[in-house]
Design a protein around this motif. Structure first.
Motif, PDB file in Angstrom:
ATOM      1  N   UNK A  74       0.826  -1.207   0.000  1.00  0.00           N
ATOM      2  CA  UNK A  74       0.000   0.000   0.000  1.00  0.00           C
ATOM      3  C   UNK A  74       0.859   1.255   0.000  1.00  0.00           C
ATOM      4  N   UNK A  75       1.973   1.233   0.736  1.00  0.00           N
ATOM      5  CA  UNK A  75       2.887   2.371   0.703  1.00  0.00           C
ATOM      6  C   UNK A  75       3.438   2.595  -0.690  1.00  0.00           C
ATOM      7  N   UNK A  76       3.774   1.498  -1.383  1.00  0.00           N
ATOM      8  CA  UNK A  76       4.268   1.609  -2.756  1.00  0.00           C
ATOM      9  C   UNK A  76       3.204   2.214  -3.659  1.00  0.00           C
ATOM     10  N   UNK A  77       1.997   1.658  -3.586  1.00  0.00           N
ATOM     11  CA  UNK A  77       0.940   2.038  -4.529  1.00  0.00           C
ATOM     12  C   UNK A  77       0.451   3.466  -4.309  1.00  0.00           C
ATOM     13  N   UNK A  78       0.120   3.810  -3.065  1.00  0.00           N
ATOM     14  CA  UNK A  78      -0.505   5.107  -2.808  1.00  0.00           C
ATOM     15  C   UNK A  78       0.493   6.256  -2.915  1.00  0.00           C
ATOM     16  N   UNK A  79       1.696   6.063  -2.383  1.00  0.00           N
ATOM     17  CA  UNK A  79       2.717   7.099  -2.536  1.00  0.00           C
ATOM     18  C   UNK A  79       3.122   7.225  -4.006  1.00  0.00           C
ATOM     19  N   UNK A  80       3.212   6.082  -4.692  1.00  0.00           N
ATOM     20  CA  UNK A  80       3.568   6.103  -6.109  1.00  0.00           C
ATOM     21  C   UNK A  80       2.594   6.902  -6.943  1.00  0.00           C
ATOM     22  N   UNK A  81       1.303   6.795  -6.646  1.00  0.00           N
ATOM     23  CA  UNK A  81       0.309   7.566  -7.405  1.00  0.00           C
ATOM     24  C   UNK A  81       0.516   9.071  -7.249  1.00  0.00           C
ATOM     25  N   UNK A  82       0.996   9.499  -6.091  1.00  0.00           N
ATOM     26  CA  UNK A  82       1.264  10.922  -5.898  1.00  0.00           C
ATOM     27  C   UNK A  82       2.547  11.363  -6.598  1.00  0.00           C
ATOM     28  N   UNK A 110       0.911  11.260   3.581  1.00  0.00           N
ATOM     29  CA  UNK A 110       0.601  12.502   4.295  1.00  0.00           C
ATOM     30  C   UNK A 110       1.634  13.584   4.017  1.00  0.00           C
ATOM     31  N   UNK A 111       2.906  13.247   4.146  1.00  0.00           N
ATOM     32  CA  UNK A 111       3.964  14.230   3.938  1.00  0.00           C
ATOM     33  C   UNK A 111       3.932  14.786   2.516  1.00  0.00           C
ATOM     34  N   UNK A 112       3.723  13.920   1.552  1.00  0.00           N
ATOM     35  CA  UNK A 112       3.790  14.342   0.156  1.00  0.00           C
ATOM     36  C   UNK A 112       2.598  15.188  -0.248  1.00  0.00           C
ATOM     37  N   UNK A 113       1.387  14.721   0.038  1.00  0.00           N
ATOM     38  CA  UNK A 113       0.217  15.452  -0.452  1.00  0.00           C
ATOM     39  C   UNK A 113      -0.013  16.756   0.292  1.00  0.00           C
ATOM     40  N   UNK A 114       0.027  16.726   1.621  1.00  0.00           N
ATOM     41  CA  UNK A 114      -0.369  17.927   2.354  1.00  0.00           C
ATOM     42  C   UNK A 114       0.686  19.031   2.295  1.00  0.00           C
ATOM     43  N   UNK A 115       1.948  18.669   2.152  1.00  0.00           N
ATOM     44  CA  UNK A 115       2.947  19.712   1.890  1.00  0.00           C
ATOM     45  C   UNK A 115       2.704  20.304   0.501  1.00  0.00           C
ATOM     46  N   UNK A 116       2.437  19.438  -0.489  1.00  0.00           N
ATOM     47  CA  UNK A 116       2.145  19.924  -1.847  1.00  0.00           C
ATOM     48  C   UNK A 116       0.906  20.807  -1.852  1.00  0.00           C
ATOM     49  N   UNK A 117      -0.077  20.498  -0.992  1.00  0.00           N
ATOM     50  CA  UNK A 117      -1.292  21.311  -0.922  1.00  0.00           C
ATOM     51  C   UNK A 117      -0.979  22.736  -0.477  1.00  0.00           C
ATOM     52  N   UNK A 118      -0.216  22.871   0.602  1.00  0.00           N
ATOM     53  CA  UNK A 118       0.150  24.211   1.052  1.00  0.00           C
ATOM     54  C   UNK A 118       1.018  24.935   0.041  1.00  0.00           C
ATOM     55  N   UNK A 119       1.953  24.216  -0.569  1.00  0.00           N
ATOM     56  CA  UNK A 119       2.836  24.796  -1.580  1.00  0.00           C
ATOM     57  C   UNK A 119       2.029  25.330  -2.758  1.00  0.00           C
ATOM     58  N   UNK A 120       1.025  24.568  -3.185  1.00  0.00           N
ATOM     59  CA  UNK A 120       0.230  24.974  -4.344  1.00  0.00           C
ATOM     60  C   UNK A 120      -0.528  26.266  -4.089  1.00  0.00           C
ATOM     61  N   UNK A 121      -1.021  26.437  -2.863  1.00  0.00           N
ATOM     62  CA  UNK A 121      -1.734  27.672  -2.539  1.00  0.00           C
ATOM     63  C   UNK A 121      -0.813  28.878  -2.622  1.00  0.00           C
ATOM     64  N   UNK A 122       0.377  28.751  -2.075  1.00  0.00           N
ATOM     65  CA  UNK A 122       1.339  29.852  -2.135  1.00  0.00           C
ATOM     66  C   UNK A 122       1.791  30.113  -3.563  1.00  0.00           C
ATOM     67  N   UNK A 123       1.888  29.052  -4.371  1.00  0.00           N
ATOM     68  CA  UNK A 123       2.396  29.187  -5.741  1.00  0.00           C
ATOM     69  C   UNK A 123       1.488  30.035  -6.626  1.00  0.00           C
ATOM     70  N   UNK A 124       0.255  30.249  -6.212  1.00  0.00           N
ATOM     71  CA  UNK A 124      -0.661  31.030  -7.049  1.00  0.00           C
ATOM     72  C   UNK A 124      -0.225  32.484  -7.187  1.00  0.00           C
TER      73      UNK A 124
END
Length: 501
Positions: A234-242, A465-479
């Protein structure tokens, strides 16, 4: 002795990572995601080598140490800014709502942690309550770090992407080796059951193996799945999709600072790893994800890549059972493979026990959420530290059922805004694939993550968690953040972004 030497080497590596993060806090993004890729395999090795427990606990807390360092840096920057007032105003109404949603959710979590068990009829232990609080509190915390810690140079992005993609390549390569060339019983000597006990999990697989190492076939034989350095498919699959949107965005882009052979090898190993995890939902979402990337990026090679990935996905779902490592209950290889062998009977897909189990669990969680609008209190969804099994498997309903309707709505709102602003940020930055890669993770990766959140408790999967939620905050600032400078340009003094205003 070998365990102590390994621990010393890991502590030295950790010290180097701390220095890198202190100098450029944004690089913590790569350290956290890349570190989680090898966290479990190294923890298992330390246990097998009889390393003292206190040493293992210290090393196991490496991620918390980095998060605490980042929190201290946020506090220090806020202190510097508070004198004349915050220098940057809110950049848009949408960003302000996202940040207040984030703060409000954290406040509610704190109140649920401290609430007396009798108030909400909470039967979870205090340890379980703390574990779930840590899982859910990480989401707004990582969002904040993604908002605040912005790369000053393009080289910072290259450094982070090398770490994330390099870790994905290592996972894929090691996974191929352990799946096809290492006898499954060898995992016992490597310490897989020691790892399960250390993490307070109990499994009913053959010889107490974790159940997720295998898929049960129609005649009771066990079909191996890739687990690699995550020690979990599951770690391989779900992290890989991100990671796929990031890898695809950089594959044939110019000015990325990443060698072409590195990008090509990584994306190949990444796709193979997701397929050989034999996680059906993830395999289907991989095909959907590549189609979405074709529509957004309009790269010519994706016109070939989409049918290739779709074909490989279909072959994995239908044919892997006939070629994958097949084992008896005593973990010995099957000598003569049966001719009629299936994982899910094709003539009646509803007989898939996994599908039936997921539907029953979701129905139970939905009715529970309706019956308990204030939640039952944190900890009831945790499958550790108790003789009873956690109630659900859905990350979404776990929040509703444990923390209540308000927190659940805030959770979904923040997630939806992360996907939306990821798309808006990507539109703004799409001419520069290096800078647009992280917003693409929040957008396309978030779309892929949504159905997984409905059927799996991914909040406890820290690599996701680390990958998606950091990317979420980054994306907001990137606007609204200006374009990054080249490596030769001097960086300005770093101040707080609008995220903390």
């Amino acid at each position: 002795m070998i365990g102590i030497l390994l621990a010393v080497a890991l502590l030295a590596l950790y010290g180097a990572a701390i220095i890198a993060v202190f100098r450029v806090p944004f690089r913590a993004f790569g350290v956290l995601v890349g570190g989680m890729a090898v966290h479990n395999i190294l923890l298992m090795a330390l246990l097998r080598l009889d390393t003292p427990g206190i040493v293992i606990r210290v090393l196991q807390s490496w991620k918390e140490g980095i998060l605490i360092l980042l929190g201290a840096l946020v506090a220090l920057r806020a202190w510097r800014e508070v004198g004349p007032g915050f220098r940057e105003a809110w950049s848009s109404r949408g960003l302000a709502v996202g940040d207040f949603d984030n703060d409000g959710r954290l406040d509610i979590l704190v109140s649920h942690l401290d609430a007396p068990p009798s108030l909400l009829h909470n039967g979870a232990t205090y340890t379980q309550r703390v574990v779930e609080f840590r899982q859910l509190a990480l989401l707004p915390l990582l969002y904040l770090y993604g908002r605040v810690f912005w790369p000053a140079r393009r080289d910072d992005l290259v450094w982070v992407f090398k770490l994330i993609l390099g870790a994905a390549g290592v996972v894929g390569l090691f996974g191929i080796i352990e799946l096809w060339f290492v006898p499954t019983v060898t995992w016992l000597s490597w310490g897989v059951t020691l790892l399960s006990g250390w993490l307070h999990y109990a499994y009913n697989g053959p010889q107490h193996f974790p159940d997720y190492f295998f898929q049960t076939t129609s005649n009771g034989l066990f079909l191996r799945r890739m687990v690699s350095t995550y020690v979990s498919p599951l770690g391989i699959a779900y992290t890989g999709l991100l990671i796929v949107p990031l890898a695809v965005s950089l594959f044939d882009a110019r000015r990325t600072g990443l060698p072409s052979w590195f990008r090509g090898t990584t994306i190949g190993l990444l796709v193979v790893a997701i397929l050989l995890s034999v996680t059906r939902l993830a395999i289907g979402l991989l095909v959907v994800e590549v189609v979405i990337l074709l529509v957004l990026l309009r790269r010519r090679w994706l016109l070939v890549g989409v049918p290739v990935v779709a074909t490989l996905a279909l072959l994995t779902l239908l044919a892997y059972v006939h070629v994958g490592p097949l084992l008896n209950r005593d973990l010995t290889p099957v000598g003569v493979r049966p001719e009629q062998l299936t994982v899910v009977p094709l003539e009646n897909s509803t007989s898939d026990p996994s599908l039936r189990h997921h539907l029953q669990t979701l129905n139970t969680d939905l009715r529970f959420a309706v019956a308990h609008p204030f939640g039952m209190g944190l900890g009831n969804a945790i499958h550790q530290y108790s003789s009873t099994v956690g109630r659900g498997e859905s990350a979404i309903f776990d929040v509703f059922d444990d923390a209540g309707l308000v927190t659940g709505v805030l959770y979904l709102t923040l997630f939806g805004m992360a996907v939306y602003h990821g798309f808006r940020s990507w539109l703004r930055l799409r001419d520069d694939p290096l800078v647009a890669a992280i917003p693409l993770v929040a957008c396309v990766g978030g779309l892929s993550l949504a159905p997984i959140m409905l059927t799996s408790d991914v909040n406890g999967n820290f690599s996701v968690t680390f990958l998606f939620w950091w990317a979420a905050g980054h994306a907001l600032t990137a606007r609204t953040t200006p374009a990054l400078r080249t490596v030769d340009a001097p960086p300005p003094r770093t101040t707080l972004t609008a995220a903390t205003g």
